[in-house]
Enzyme design. Structure first.
Site, short mmCIF file in Angstrom:
data_model
loop_
_atom_site.label_atom_id
_atom_site.label_comp_id
_atom_site.label_asym_id
_atom_site.label_seq_id
_atom_site.Cartn_x
_atom_site.Cartn_y
_atom_site.Cartn_z
N SER A 142 48.19 71.61 -15.67
CA SER A 142 47.12 72.07 -16.56
C SER A 142 47.62 73.23 -17.40
O SER A 142 48.51 73.98 -16.96
CB SER A 142 45.93 72.55 -15.73
OG SER A 142 44.99 73.23 -16.55
N TYR A 176 42.83 77.69 -8.65
CA TYR A 176 43.29 76.57 -9.49
C TYR A 176 44.49 76.98 -10.34
O TYR A 176 45.49 76.25 -10.41
CB TYR A 176 42.12 76.14 -10.40
CG TYR A 176 42.40 74.95 -11.27
CD1 TYR A 176 42.39 73.66 -10.75
CD2 TYR A 176 42.61 75.10 -12.65
CE1 TYR A 176 42.62 72.56 -11.55
CE2 TYR A 176 42.83 74.00 -13.46
CZ TYR A 176 42.83 72.72 -12.90
OH TYR A 176 43.06 71.64 -13.72
N1 NAP Z 1 39.42 67.58 -17.07
C1 NAP Z 1 40.10 68.61 -17.55
O1 NAP Z 1 39.65 69.34 -18.45
C2 NAP Z 1 41.48 68.91 -17.02
C3 NAP Z 1 42.24 69.88 -17.69
C4 NAP Z 1 43.50 70.16 -17.23
C5 NAP Z 1 43.99 69.49 -16.11
N2 NAP Z 1 43.23 68.57 -15.48
C6 NAP Z 1 43.80 67.89 -14.30
O2 NAP Z 1 43.71 66.51 -14.49
C7 NAP Z 1 43.67 65.86 -13.23
C8 NAP Z 1 42.53 64.85 -13.21
O3 NAP Z 1 41.32 65.55 -13.34
P1 NAP Z 1 39.99 64.89 -13.96
O4 NAP Z 1 39.47 65.86 -14.93
O5 NAP Z 1 40.25 63.50 -14.37
O6 NAP Z 1 39.03 64.99 -12.69
P2 NAP Z 1 38.27 63.92 -11.80
O7 NAP Z 1 37.57 62.92 -12.63
O8 NAP Z 1 37.50 64.74 -10.84
O9 NAP Z 1 39.45 63.16 -11.04
C9 NAP Z 1 40.15 63.74 -9.99
C10 NAP Z 1 40.89 62.65 -9.23
O10 NAP Z 1 41.61 63.26 -8.16
C11 NAP Z 1 41.32 62.54 -6.97
N3 NAP Z 1 41.44 63.40 -5.81
C12 NAP Z 1 40.92 64.63 -5.61
N4 NAP Z 1 41.23 65.08 -4.38
C13 NAP Z 1 41.97 64.11 -3.79
C14 NAP Z 1 42.57 63.97 -2.53
N5 NAP Z 1 42.48 64.92 -1.57
N6 NAP Z 1 43.25 62.83 -2.26
C15 NAP Z 1 43.35 61.85 -3.19
N7 NAP Z 1 42.80 61.93 -4.40
C16 NAP Z 1 42.12 63.04 -4.70
C17 NAP Z 1 39.89 62.05 -7.17
O11 NAP Z 1 39.64 60.94 -6.35
P3 NAP Z 1 38.76 60.91 -5.01
O12 NAP Z 1 37.69 61.95 -5.12
O13 NAP Z 1 38.26 59.50 -4.98
O14 NAP Z 1 39.75 61.19 -3.93
C18 NAP Z 1 39.95 61.63 -8.63
O15 NAP Z 1 40.50 60.34 -8.75
C19 NAP Z 1 43.55 66.97 -12.18
O16 NAP Z 1 44.82 67.26 -11.65
C20 NAP Z 1 43.06 68.15 -13.02
O17 NAP Z 1 43.41 69.39 -12.44
C21 NAP Z 1 41.98 68.25 -15.90
#
Ligand code: NAP
Length: 257
Positions: free
Chosen positions: A144, A157
């Site tokens: 991120s 985070y």
């Molecule tokens: N959205 C943003 O603005 C943003 C910005 C910068 C970086 N990111 C990064 O992008 C990535 C995806 O985030 P997102 O925004 O798409 O969020 P999201 O929709 O909440 O997706 C998160 C994913 O991680 C999985 N996950 C979480 N804990 C887990 C565990 N213990 N074991 C296996 N899977 C796990 C969840 O699946 P389950 O709950 O089914 O396990 C889900 O598939 C993350 O690394 C986040 O930090 C997001």
């Protein structure tokens, strides 16, 4: 020396961890549409199965909790038994809990670091031996822009994602001469379930599909540093090279969350 990309994703064996929602799900859809063989992992099996049923090309559903080393090891063994290995590990999974000094909670911090930093390390430890043996493969990890430097509400985070940057940089040094590519992915704000909880206006917000397009383009081109949207990630890259007094002034002035 430049690291390899992909001319095409068709028939490439790709394991996506964190595919049950958000950016990971969008990547799974995009890679399936591009003809890849996709294995999807996360904890919520029902979400993975629904994705499998709605897209052609998802060939394996392998539920895992990324904080459980035994589960990750057996998930990789199951995939390797089917496919003989993978061409790309795309680690997207991550958790975010807003934490400031006045609500800092060690247990939440430990869980965040376990999922966001130790999680990718667990997955990389599984796939590395085969990739090193074959002198091929790709490791892509979603960090991120919050890892670039300290930002409000990111007391656990931020450090977990800063660790990803260092981990990817160091992996890149080691793996470039071995023919294994490393892709460090640093998104800005993306509209997903994770950011739906934010109670402030997110600058330069993009969709998960736009994020997936950036990720696939960067990996195809063999890029190490994949960051987007540039109007936001570029600004944060600029902030982090400022002297601290200026940096903190900018953050206080412009990051009102
Ligand atoms: N959205 C943003 O603005 C943003 C910005 C910068 C970086 N990111 C990064 O992008 C990535 C995806 O985030 P997102 O925004 O798409 O969020 P999201 O929709 O909440 O997706 C998160 C994913 O991680 C999985 N996950 C979480 N804990 C887990 C565990 N213990 N074991 C296996 N899977 C796990 C969840 O699946 P389950 O709950 O089914 O396990 C889900 O598939 C993350 O690394 C986040 O930090 C997001």
């Amino acid at each position: 020396m430049k690291q390899n990309g992909f001319e095409s994703f068709a028939n490439q064996r790709i394991w996506i961890i964190g595919a049950s929602s958000g950016i990971g799900e969008a990547c799974a859809r995009a890679l399936s549409n591009a003809g890849a063989k996709v294995a999807i992992s996360a904890r919520r099996k029902e979400r993975l199965t629904a994705l499998e049923n709605s897209v052609q090309g998802i060939t394996l559903v392998v539920p895992v909790d990324i904080t459980d080393t035994a589960q990750i090891n057996s998930a990789y063994q199951a995939i390797a038994a089917q496919w003989g290995g993978i061409d790309l590990l795309l680690f997207v999974s991550g958790v975010y809990t807003p934490l400031r000094a006045d609500n800092f909670d060690f247990e939440l911090a430990r869980q965040t670091v376990d999922a966001n930093l130790l999680g990718p390390m667990r997955a990389v430890a599984c796939v590395l031996p085969d990739m090193l043996k074959n002198h091929s493969g790709h490791i892509a990890i979603v960090g991120s822009v919050a890892g670039y430097s300290g930002l409000p509400k990111a007391l656990a985070y931020g450090p977990s994602k800063a660790g990803i940057i260092n981990f990817c940089e160091t992996l890149y040094y080691d793996l470039l001469p071995e023919g294994v590519s490393v892709h460090m992915i640093s998104p800005g704000f993306v509209a997903t379930e994770a950011t739906a909880q934010n109670d402030f206006e997110m600058p330069a917000l993009i969709t998960a599909e736009e994020a997936a397009t950036e990720i696939l383009a960067g990996i195809s081109a063999g890029k190490f540093d994949i960051h987007f949207p540039k109007r936001f990630s570029g600004f944060l890259k600029f902030l982090r090279i400022l002297p601290y007094p200026l940096y903190f002034w900018f953050v206080r002035r412009f990051v009102r969350i």
